[in-house]
Motif scaffolding. Structure first.
Motif, PDB file in Angstrom:
ATOM      1  N   ASP A  25       0.827  -1.208   0.000  1.00 28.48           N
ATOM      2  CA  ASP A  25       0.000   0.000   0.000  1.00 28.48           C
ATOM      3  C   ASP A  25       0.864   1.262   0.000  1.00 28.48           C
ATOM      4  O   ASP A  25       2.102   1.192  -0.033  1.00 28.48           O
ATOM      5  CB  ASP A  25      -1.013  -0.025   1.147  1.00 28.48           C
ATOM      6  N   GLY A  26       0.215   2.414   0.032  1.00 28.64           N
ATOM      7  CA  GLY A  26       0.923   3.680  -0.077  1.00 28.64           C
ATOM      8  C   GLY A  26       1.785   4.031   1.112  1.00 28.64           C
ATOM      9  O   GLY A  26       2.589   4.967   1.033  1.00 28.64           O
ATOM     10  N   THR A  27       1.643   3.308   2.202  1.00 29.56           N
ATOM     11  CA  THR A  27       2.477   3.544   3.385  1.00 29.56           C
ATOM     12  C   THR A  27       3.571   2.493   3.540  1.00 29.56           C
ATOM     13  O   THR A  27       4.309   2.517   4.523  1.00 29.56           O
ATOM     14  CB  THR A  27       1.610   3.552   4.654  1.00 29.56           C
ATOM     15  N   GLY A  28       3.658   1.552   2.595  1.00 27.84           N
ATOM     16  CA  GLY A  28       4.667   0.490   2.662  1.00 27.84           C
ATOM     17  C   GLY A  28       4.189  -0.790   3.300  1.00 27.84           C
ATOM     18  O   GLY A  28       4.953  -1.764   3.375  1.00 27.84           O
ATOM     19  N   LYS A  29       2.942  -0.849   3.756  1.00 24.57           N
ATOM     20  CA  LYS A  29       2.411  -2.056   4.372  1.00 24.57           C
ATOM     21  C   LYS A  29       2.077  -3.093   3.307  1.00 24.57           C
ATOM     22  O   LYS A  29       1.495  -2.772   2.271  1.00 24.57           O
ATOM     23  CB  LYS A  29       1.159  -1.734   5.187  1.00 24.57           C
ATOM     24  N   ILE A  30       2.433  -4.354   3.590  1.00 24.43           N
ATOM     25  CA  ILE A  30       2.225  -5.441   2.635  1.00 24.43           C
ATOM     26  C   ILE A  30       0.952  -6.197   2.989  1.00 24.43           C
ATOM     27  O   ILE A  30       0.700  -6.530   4.150  1.00 24.43           O
ATOM     28  CB  ILE A  30       3.427  -6.404   2.629  1.00 24.43           C
ATOM     29  N   ILE A  31       0.145  -6.470   1.984  1.00 22.65           N
ATOM     30  CA  ILE A  31      -1.073  -7.254   2.144  1.00 22.65           C
ATOM     31  C   ILE A  31      -0.753  -8.720   1.872  1.00 22.65           C
ATOM     32  O   ILE A  31      -0.089  -9.048   0.882  1.00 22.65           O
ATOM     33  CB  ILE A  31      -2.163  -6.750   1.182  1.00 22.65           C
ATOM     34  N   GLY A  32      -1.217  -9.617   2.739  1.00 26.53           N
ATOM     35  CA  GLY A  32      -1.030 -11.045   2.530  1.00 26.53           C
ATOM     36  C   GLY A  32       0.408 -11.493   2.713  1.00 26.53           C
ATOM     37  O   GLY A  32       1.189 -10.877   3.452  1.00 26.53           O
ATOM     38  N   ASP A  33       0.767 -12.555   2.007  1.00 24.67           N
ATOM     39  CA  ASP A  33       2.085 -13.178   2.124  1.00 24.67           C
ATOM     40  C   ASP A  33       3.058 -12.497   1.172  1.00 24.67           C
ATOM     41  O   ASP A  33       2.907 -12.594  -0.054  1.00 24.67           O
ATOM     42  CB  ASP A  33       1.965 -14.668   1.786  1.00 24.67           C
ATOM     43  N   PRO A  34       4.075 -11.811   1.683  1.00 21.77           N
ATOM     44  CA  PRO A  34       4.991 -11.085   0.794  1.00 21.77           C
ATOM     45  C   PRO A  34       5.860 -11.999  -0.054  1.00 21.77           C
ATOM     46  O   PRO A  34       6.425 -11.549  -1.059  1.00 21.77           O
ATOM     47  CB  PRO A  34       5.849 -10.270   1.769  1.00 21.77           C
ATOM     48  N   ASN A  35       5.986 -13.263   0.320  1.00 22.10           N
ATOM     49  CA  ASN A  35       6.874 -14.180  -0.394  1.00 22.10           C
ATOM     50  C   ASN A  35       6.146 -15.083  -1.383  1.00 22.10           C
ATOM     51  O   ASN A  35       6.787 -15.835  -2.120  1.00 22.10           O
ATOM     52  CB  ASN A  35       7.626 -15.054   0.615  1.00 22.10           C
ATOM     53  N   ALA A  36       4.833 -15.028  -1.393  1.00 23.91           N
ATOM     54  CA  ALA A  36       4.065 -15.917  -2.265  1.00 23.91           C
ATOM     55  C   ALA A  36       4.223 -15.508  -3.729  1.00 23.91           C
ATOM     56  O   ALA A  36       4.230 -14.324  -4.059  1.00 23.91           O
ATOM     57  CB  ALA A  36       2.596 -15.896  -1.875  1.00 23.91           C
ATOM     58  N   ASP A  37       4.339 -16.501  -4.598  1.00 22.53           N
ATOM     59  CA  ASP A  37       4.404 -16.277  -6.041  1.00 22.53           C
ATOM     60  C   ASP A  37       3.484 -17.298  -6.693  1.00 22.53           C
ATOM     61  O   ASP A  37       3.815 -18.484  -6.794  1.00 22.53           O
ATOM     62  CB  ASP A  37       5.836 -16.428  -6.549  1.00 22.53           C
TER      63      ASP A  37
END
Length: 649
Positions: free
Chosen positions: A228-240
């Motif tokens: 998001d615009g503040t740098g917060k990651i939604i869900g699993d950051p490592n998932a591909d």
């Protein structure tokens, strides 16, 4: 008896009032005057500003210019009823700040915000917004919303790198969304991440004030790894979740397919995202912060259930905003239109995201071609109050969905690429739809229908087996000799020409472009917008006159040649066009500098037009239309039934 008589009299008075009750006003943006001043030469500046939808017809204006430390000078000798003025006495050596003061009952009201033309600024018909475009990315579709609640619009732009059509395999770059103020101030960037595929049919983003707090939100599909615009990651950051490999492909899906040694045709699935969680997120418009995230509905389920086995049809997305209760806006996220078709309406209220309704075509028939609500969607949609009850319906290609999520009608004419909804024929009641259908042998390649009932008004057959399908269609008022809009299409020779609202061919020739329209010059006819050009159709000579070429600017979306946005975001009622520069380092907002004698309130206070700006970025972009006829010989624009929401302190 006397009591009964009085009761019957009471009913006779009450019932007509109930039947004809005026709907509650819609909550819409509390806009400022949107003053814009563009220098024509060293001493001449064109200035225009908004008339609001809530302004009295008697409201007039005084225009002032403040130069340096001098006291502001009133430029107009008499109060102005129109909202544009050409200042021929500007000081070439100093900064000139322009503002207006409305006049009501002879009393000046508080002044608008000032628009300053800096000293020695070069003459040019646009505002420049430098962008922070990463290497390898291109500025693409834009939307606007009042993100900070100051009464003026900010711009949200989708930046795309490697993008893919749904029919094409391959990895895409991560879609980016950025927000800018009109003075060029950068607000935020949202990175949708590698698990959101980038392309015209994937990345639909809605910008609108959904909760009535005076500031717009952004809503779009997200996934594991969205930042998001503040740098917060939604869900699993490592998932591909991007796939590799091939899948069987039906004969009609040729793109990217090949034949194996055993004779089976397969298509690559590399780069498709066909597994993993799918989310829907509401972002704060001012900061880009994720406010709420839920599951995207419907889930993809089995890819094959959407019409192919490799991921083309399952990820055909559309979106819009609609006033489903007649007062407050809801966001509607859609999936599918070639086969199974779904629309899910969501409300954002008091910090909570809740589902309003869920339309599924397969609830109304079998999961095959015999279902009248399957396969009716376009690569675009429209939103309008087709029955006049104050609530919006969704025109989903060849069918229409009621404000409560139930089906209203289907024409069963199937898929098409272009759609226009407005009061295209002002001499018949209600709204009309001009739709096209791409099958070359379609009995109605061009179709003009009643927007409320779906009843066919007229139609023209499509092409022939050896001619192209009907790929584009336009509807706008080009010729003042015929009431209402004129219509034309690109495709086979059977549809060549210009048609009036009765379906009569009024010319064997039609404009060379069949793309966008823009209200640009001083009259009420619409001009042709295509690529980086604006042209005027001359109905007498059946030729086009160039009004503007946006030098150093380019259009978007390949052969679609669409602008980043066309909308009435500044100045008077006429529209601005946003293009990107060829180097992708700048957005330019082009504004007309042609005077007009016509006074209309800002089109952004017409509910249907404002909603069209929200959905304009969806899939195959289409030009916006108001909910009333705007053209030669028009009646006065109806006063919009709206209430304006300012920022809640």
């Amino acid at each position: 008896m006397n009591s009964l008589f009085r009761f019957l009299i009471f009913l006779s008075v009450l019932l007509p009032c109930v039947r004809g009750a005026t709907p509650a006003p819609r909550q819409m943006e509390a806009l400022g005057r949107g003053v814009v001043a563009l220098k024509l030469d060293v001493h001449t500046t064109f200035v225009s500003w908004r008339v609001l939808g809530t302004d009295s017809d008697a409201l007039a204006f005084n225009l002032y210019r403040a130069t340096g430390s001098d006291a502001p000078k009133k430029l107009n000798p008499a109060p102005l009823l129109v909202s544009n003025f050409t200042d021929t006495t500007a000081d070439a050596e100093s900064a000139n700040a322009y503002f207006v003061r409305p006049i009501l009952a002879g009393v000046e009201q508080p002044p608008s915000a000032r628009f300053t033309v800096t000293a020695h600024a070069p003459p040019r018909p646009y505002l420049s917004i430098p962008t922070r475009t990463p290497p390898g990315y291109t500025l693409n579709d834009c939307s606007v919303g009042d993100l900070d609640g100051d009464g003026e619009y900010e711009i949200i732009v989708h930046l795309t790198g490697r993008a893919r059509d749904n029919s094409q395999a391959g990895v895409t770059d991560e879609p980016l969304l950025q927000a800018y103020k009109l003075d060029g101030t950068f607000l935020w960037q949202i990175n949708l991440g590698k698990n959101i595929r980038d392309g015209a049919h994937y990345t639909q983003f809605m910008v609108y004030d959904l909760d009535g707090d005076g500031r717009a939100e952004l809503v779009c599909k997200t996934a594991d790894g969205t930042v998001d615009g503040t740098g917060k990651i939604i869900g699993d950051p490592n998932a591909d979740w991007r796939t590799k490999g091939d899948a069987p492909v039906p004969s009609r899906d040729r793109t990217g397919s090949r034949t194996t040694s055993d004779g089976k045709r397969v298509a690559s699935r590399a780069g498709y995202v066909l597994d993993g969680p799918e989310f829907l997120t509401v972002f704060d418009g001012l900061t880009g912060k994720a406010l709420a995230t839920t599951n995207y509905l419907p889930a993809r389920g089995k890819v094959e259930d959407w019409g192919d086995s490799y991921g083309n049809r399952v990820d055909r997305f559309l979106a819009c905003v609609a006033y489903l209760d007649g007062v407050r806006p809801s966001v509607v996220m859609c999936r599918g239109y070639y086969t199974r078709t779904t629309l899910v309406a969501w409300d954002w209220r008091d910090g909570k995201l809740t589902q309003r309704w869920f339309f599924d075509s397969d609830k109304y028939g079998p999961a095959d071609a015999s279902n009248p609500y399957r396969g009716q969607g376009n690569h675009n949609l429209s939103v309008a109050d087709v029955d006049g009850d104050g609530k919006d319906e969704i025109i989903y290609g060849a069918m229409c969905i009621n404000s409560d999520g139930t089906p209203r009608y289907t024409t069963k004419l199937g898929h098409g690429d272009a759609l226009h909804v407005s009061d295209l024929d002002p001499n018949r009641p209600g709204l009309e739809v001009f739709d096209i259908h791409e099958n070359p042998k379609h009995p109605f390649g061009l179709e003009f229908r009643d927007a409320s009932t779906g009843a066919l008004i007229w139609g023209q057959p499509g092409g022939t087996e050896d001619s192209p399908d009907i790929g584009r269609g336009c509807a706008m008022d080009l010729d003042p000799r015929y009431p209402g809009a004129e219509m034309w299409a690109s495709g086979g020779p059977r549809v060549r020409g210009l048609y009036n609202v009765k379906g009569e061919k009024i010319s064997e020739r039609n404009p060379s472009s069949c793309n966008f329209g823009v209200w640009w010059d001083g009259d009420l006819l619409r001009e042709l917008l295509n690529s980086n050009r604006i042209d005027k159709w001359n109905w007498e000579t059946e030729t086009e006159t160039r009004l503007l070429t946006a030098e150093d600017c380019v259009s978007n979306n390949s052969t679609k040649s669409t602008p980043a946005l066309c909308a009435d975001i500044l100045g008077d009622w006429r529209e601005e066009v946003i293009w990107r520069t060829a180097d992708n380092q700048e957005l330019r907002i082009y504004n007309t500098t042609i005077p007009t004698e016509h006074r209309l309130y800002t089109l952004m206070h017409d509910p249907q037009y404002r909603l069209a700006i929200a959905w304009q970025n969806v899939a195959y972009n289409q030009p916006p239309h108001p909910g009333f006829f705007l053209g030669a010989g028009m009646k006065p624009a109806p006063r919009p039934n709206i209430s304006l929401t300012a920022v809640k302190k």
